[in-house]
Scaffold this motif. Sequence first.
Motif: not given
Length: 487
Positions: A278, A281, A288
């Motif tokens: 992940d 952001k 991202e």
Amino acid sequence: MPVTAQEALRITRVLEDELDKRQAKIKLWNDFYVGKHNLEWASDRFRQAFGGLFANFSDNWCEVVCSAPAERLVPVGFRFGTGDDKDPPAADKDAQRIWQASSMDAWARVAHTEAMVKSRAFVLVWVEDPEAVDAEPEITVEDATQCVVVYEPGSRRRRKAALKRWDGEDGYTYATLYLPDEIWKWRRSSSVSGLVLPASLTSGWQPRGDDPDQIRIDNPLKRVPMVELRNRPRLIDDPSPEHINVMPLQGAANKLVIDMLTASEGGAFPARWGAGIDLPKDPLTGQEIDDPEMWRLSVSKMLRASNPQAKFGNFEAADLRNFVAGITMITEHISALSRTPPTYFMGKVENVAADALTASEAGLTSKCGEKTTFLGEDWEEVVRLAFLVKGDTKRGNNPLAETIWRDVAYRTEAQHIDAVLKKKALGVPWRQLMEDAGYTPTQIDRMEAMLEKDAERAARALAFGGMGGEPPEDVPADVPEAEEVPA
């Protein structure tokens, strides 16, 4: 027969043209010998990416192929036969003195190396003052880029003419034409304001020196005094260098080694991958953030992921053993084509029997033995010319001259001495045994004189020992009666 100046100039130009034709090949052969190899097997893409990095790289086996036979070809003396089987000739002491006076025990090895690399080498025999009573010949080794010899039509031995051309440091190019009856000397300007000009743009040949009469001198030898040493002579084709068949394989070996080095760079820093990560952001845009610095790993950095399903890994590096196998195959082919022993290409030799090593050198030994046959004829002609300089026409025209070579086969000391002892059991004479043992004629003469002195001392010791005393040093060995001395 003497020629006119115009004819001598025509011959000079013909020989010069032949010399110019050889320059490109000689340069290429010499470049491969010294390790100046272009990346002939590399693609344009590879040249653009790595050409600058490997421009001066070479895994040079051409030097090994040329030097291996050259280092075994060592003339140690000369004999002049008499045609009388009852009086076998010994090594000629005058020839040995002339040979060493010109330092040919060292320069002959250079001549052999040059012949292996450039297909030819040249030897000039001359004297500063041919008319001098005590004239001493001077033997010099000349380069293939400066000399050329031509032969009589239909002959491979009778030299018709020879030319030596070289650039001086005074802005002139010099040339000397050698004919059987005369020598012609020329020069021409080769530079303007310090800039060297090609031969096509320079002035023609002019007499060398201020006196036009100095352009020509008589040749008292009545023979062209330059001898050509030819490597791998042929009937019609030109001689060739020792590494002529190895040069394409040399380029392939360079390519494989460079590929291995390039692959090792990637293997040292293998590409990595990550899955299920992940990315952070941007709080303002919600996109991202893919920061390259985040993926630059080092000892002080660690990757982490909030997703428990994330995975990390790296791609497998190339197996460099595949390159090693290819390089080994290439060197084996080089060894087979050039008849160079495999041990010359190995970094180490383990668990190899002495007989196996000897057998592996059979090809090189046979090749060197063949070379001594042809080169020996050339060196015999050199020595004959040297005696002609001294006015010795008997040895200067003797067809029974013979070159004495050091043994071209490699043997351990134990193997060598064992072979000599077995030859002694067969009745081989002492001097021949010493030659087979590798001693030079000068060393053999010295040992023979030492043996004679030892025999004299032993005779005196036995004679005076029977009288109850030691022989004085100044008493000759023939003072006691000879018949009283035990045999």
